[in-house]
Design a protein around this motif. Structure first.
Motif, PDB file in Angstrom:
ATOM      1  N   ASP A 101      48.302  38.212  37.446  1.00 34.27           N
ATOM      2  CA  ASP A 101      47.965  37.755  36.102  1.00 34.27           C
ATOM      3  C   ASP A 101      46.589  38.206  35.627  1.00 34.27           C
ATOM      4  O   ASP A 101      46.132  37.767  34.566  1.00 34.27           O
ATOM      5  N   THR A 102      45.927  39.049  36.397  1.00 33.05           N
ATOM      6  CA  THR A 102      44.565  39.461  36.062  1.00 33.05           C
ATOM      7  C   THR A 102      44.541  40.934  35.674  1.00 33.05           C
ATOM      8  O   THR A 102      45.057  41.779  36.421  1.00 33.05           O
ATOM      9  N   PRO A 103      43.979  41.292  34.536  1.00 30.67           N
ATOM     10  CA  PRO A 103      43.887  42.709  34.142  1.00 30.67           C
ATOM     11  C   PRO A 103      43.109  43.514  35.180  1.00 30.67           C
ATOM     12  O   PRO A 103      42.174  42.998  35.807  1.00 30.67           O
ATOM     13  N   ILE A 104      43.475  44.770  35.339  1.00 29.12           N
ATOM     14  CA  ILE A 104      42.827  45.609  36.336  1.00 29.12           C
ATOM     15  C   ILE A 104      41.332  45.721  36.061  1.00 29.12           C
ATOM     16  O   ILE A 104      40.515  45.806  36.992  1.00 29.12           O
ATOM     17  N   SER A 105      40.930  45.695  34.799  1.00 30.55           N
ATOM     18  CA  SER A 105      39.507  45.792  34.483  1.00 30.55           C
ATOM     19  C   SER A 105      38.726  44.615  35.053  1.00 30.55           C
ATOM     20  O   SER A 105      37.579  44.770  35.503  1.00 30.55           O
ATOM     21  N   ASP A 106      39.346  43.427  35.058  1.00 28.32           N
ATOM     22  CA  ASP A 106      38.694  42.251  35.634  1.00 28.32           C
ATOM     23  C   ASP A 106      38.724  42.299  37.158  1.00 28.32           C
ATOM     24  O   ASP A 106      37.763  41.894  37.829  1.00 28.32           O
ATOM     25  N   LYS A 107      39.820  42.788  37.719  1.00 27.52           N
ATOM     26  CA  LYS A 107      39.878  42.919  39.174  1.00 27.52           C
ATOM     27  C   LYS A 107      38.782  43.833  39.690  1.00 27.52           C
ATOM     28  O   LYS A 107      38.137  43.561  40.712  1.00 27.52           O
ATOM     29  N   LEU A 108      38.567  44.926  38.982  1.00 30.61           N
ATOM     30  CA  LEU A 108      37.608  45.928  39.444  1.00 30.61           C
ATOM     31  C   LEU A 108      36.170  45.420  39.423  1.00 30.61           C
ATOM     32  O   LEU A 108      35.298  45.988  40.081  1.00 30.61           O
ATOM     33  N   LYS A 109      35.918  44.348  38.690  1.00 33.87           N
ATOM     34  CA  LYS A 109      34.586  43.745  38.725  1.00 33.87           C
ATOM     35  C   LYS A 109      34.264  43.196  40.110  1.00 33.87           C
ATOM     36  O   LYS A 109      33.087  42.969  40.437  1.00 33.87           O
ATOM     37  N   TYR A 110      35.307  42.960  40.904  1.00 32.11           N
ATOM     38  CA  TYR A 110      35.130  42.411  42.250  1.00 32.11           C
ATOM     39  C   TYR A 110      35.509  43.433  43.320  1.00 32.11           C
ATOM     40  O   TYR A 110      35.811  43.077  44.454  1.00 32.11           O
ATOM     41  N   ALA A 111      35.459  44.714  42.982  1.00 32.22           N
ATOM     42  CA  ALA A 111      35.901  45.749  43.916  1.00 32.22           C
ATOM     43  C   ALA A 111      34.982  45.843  45.126  1.00 32.22           C
ATOM     44  O   ALA A 111      33.763  45.653  45.035  1.00 32.22           O
ATOM     45  N   CYS A 112      35.586  46.146  46.289  1.00 31.96           N
ATOM     46  CA  CYS A 112      34.830  46.409  47.501  1.00 31.96           C
ATOM     47  C   CYS A 112      33.985  47.666  47.332  1.00 31.96           C
ATOM     48  O   CYS A 112      34.299  48.550  46.530  1.00 31.96           O
ATOM     49  N   ASP A 113      32.950  47.748  48.132  1.00 29.87           N
ATOM     50  CA  ASP A 113      32.176  48.981  48.230  1.00 29.87           C
ATOM     51  C   ASP A 113      33.004  49.992  49.012  1.00 29.87           C
ATOM     52  O   ASP A 113      33.250  49.798  50.203  1.00 29.87           O
ATOM     53  N   PRO A 114      33.468  51.089  48.391  1.00 27.41           N
ATOM     54  CA  PRO A 114      34.353  52.022  49.082  1.00 27.41           C
ATOM     55  C   PRO A 114      33.693  52.754  50.243  1.00 27.41           C
ATOM     56  O   PRO A 114      34.372  53.328  51.093  1.00 27.41           O
ATOM     57  N   SER A 115      32.353  52.727  50.316  1.00 28.28           N
ATOM     58  CA  SER A 115      31.660  53.412  51.411  1.00 28.28           C
ATOM     59  C   SER A 115      31.485  52.533  52.637  1.00 28.28           C
ATOM     60  O   SER A 115      31.007  52.992  53.676  1.00 28.28           O
ATOM     61  N   TYR A 116      31.896  51.252  52.532  1.00 28.73           N
ATOM     62  CA  TYR A 116      31.687  50.313  53.636  1.00 28.73           C
ATOM     63  C   TYR A 116      33.006  49.615  53.922  1.00 28.73           C
ATOM     64  O   TYR A 116      33.484  48.828  53.118  1.00 28.73           O
ATOM     65  N   ALA A 117      33.601  49.905  55.082  1.00 29.65           N
ATOM     66  CA  ALA A 117      34.960  49.451  55.368  1.00 29.65           C
ATOM     67  C   ALA A 117      35.100  47.936  55.341  1.00 29.65           C
ATOM     68  O   ALA A 117      36.140  47.415  54.954  1.00 29.65           O
ATOM     69  N   ALA A 118      34.066  47.214  55.761  1.00 32.99           N
ATOM     70  CA  ALA A 118      34.186  45.759  55.891  1.00 32.99           C
ATOM     71  C   ALA A 118      33.536  45.022  54.738  1.00 32.99           C
ATOM     72  O   ALA A 118      33.173  43.854  54.871  1.00 32.99           O
ATOM     73  N   SER A 119      33.390  45.667  53.580  1.00 35.29           N
ATOM     74  CA  SER A 119      32.730  44.997  52.467  1.00 35.29           C
ATOM     75  C   SER A 119      33.638  43.943  51.854  1.00 35.29           C
ATOM     76  O   SER A 119      34.860  43.978  51.981  1.00 35.29           O
TER      77      SER A 119
END
Length: 352
Positions: A101-119
């Motif tokens: 139920d959440t737009p992808i734009s809002d999800k991406l505000k909480y995105a992991c750091d792609p350079s750090y596997a355990a972020s």
């Protein structure tokens, strides 16, 4: 559909594109596909143990049941644990709200750091290797314990009670994990706090995983075969199911039970501490073509500065030490480079 290697892949977006074939990054090797490796699914059933609210009058029988399940499976369901069924339902509802139920734009505000596997945060890829076959899964990882790691501002603020529920769920699961480790210790004749003292302060993560419908479930895995790296994992899954545990060379489906059931998975550090008397559970998640699946796994790990070794009380002339001591931080680093089954823990076996 080709996905650029340097771009995070959101599996839900891939699934919603309406493809008839999965991108090649998700195609498992033939020997790792759900119907090919290892043998066909078994008829075994993961044990179900009623904890009776940890009533002392039932402790002997419960402890014996935990010991049998830990030895035979490394995995079991528990009921009667005292965690409200409504809280278990609510954590799954929060996950579905975020993913569906959440737009992808809002999800991406909480995105992991792609350079750090355990972020912490919203992600899809756990491992560091570029050649790793990708899981058919998106996830949200919350760092919840110790409290110095807990920063609710990193978690979604919708629905309004999201952060409050995750915090309560974290605290309740930590108590259950300690109680279960006490039963596991006692079942081996060890002091109640033996495993807990060896682990030290919990580093707890709660990972809500979302497995979208997959057009070719026979070629993919939602989560590849592995054993968890920490001490103990507590998991709840929805009614769709898809979790499988390896026993005696066969995959056994962990059937969804009532809303109050929690799945217990012993992890690698518990196997080391018990000197191999209890095995960590190798498990995986399969996908299906028609229904999405959601689970919430609560991981309880040592700190990275903790050294883990077999309990001295389980070592004797007739039962020599099976595993070398390991610094947990080194173990974690090795795992994130790409686990295959129990490869990492087997590398610690002592060759007599």
């Amino acid at each position: 559909m080709e996905v650029a290697a340097n771009q995070p892949i959101r599996v839900q977006s891939v699934a919603q594109a309406g493809l008839s074939q999965v991108p090649h990054q998700f195609v498992q090797r033939p020997d790792q596909r759900p119907n090919c490796s290892p043998a066909s699914p078994s008829s075994y059933s993961v044990p179900v143990i009623d904890l009776f609210g940890f009533d002392p009058n039932y402790r002997d029988s419960v402890r014996d049941a935990v010991g049998r399940a830990s030895s035979d499976w490394g995995a079991f369901h528990v009921t009667g644990h005292g965690i409200p069924a409504e809280l278990l339902r609510r954590i799954k509802t929060l996950g579905l709200t975020f993913f569906n139920d959440t737009p992808i734009s809002d999800k991406l505000k909480y995105a992991c750091d792609p350079s750090y596997a355990a972020s912490e945060g919203y992600g899809s890829r756990m491992l560091e290797r570029d050649d790793t076959v990708l899981d058919w899964r998106d996830y949200f990882d919350h760092h919840t314990l110790p409290l110095s790691r807990r920063d609710p501002s990193r978690w979604p603020h919708f629905p309004a009670d999201y952060r409050q529920v995750v915090a309560e769920y974290s605290d309740r699961m930590a108590v259950l994990a300690r109680d279960l480790m006490g039963l596991v210790s006692e079942s081996l004749g060890l002091p109640t706090r033996c495993i807990e003292d060896a682990i030290g302060e919990f580093y707890q993560n709660i990972t809500i995983s979302y497995y979208p419908p997959c057009p070719q479930p026979e070629l993919t895995l939602g989560l590849q075969a592995h054993s968890d790296i920490g001490a103990i994992t507590l998991l709840v899954q929805d009614e769709v199911g898809g979790l499988e545990v390896l026993k005696d060379g066969q995959w056994s489906t962990v059937q969804p039970l009532a809303d109050d059931a929690v799945i217990v998975l012993l992890a690698d550090q518990t196997e080391i501490i018990t000197n191999g008397r209890y095995r960590s559970a190798v498990h995986r998640a399969i996908t299906n073509a028609s229904r999405a699946r959601l689970s919430a796994a609560t991981f309880h790990d040592p700190s990275k500065t903790t050294k883990i070794s077999p309990s001295s009380e389980l070592i004797s002339e007739s039962s020599p030490q099976r595993y070398r001591e390991v610094l947990y931080g080194d173990y974690v680093s090795s795992w994130y480079k790409g686990p295959e089954g129990k490869r990492n823990i087997d590398a610690l076996l002592i060759d007599y």
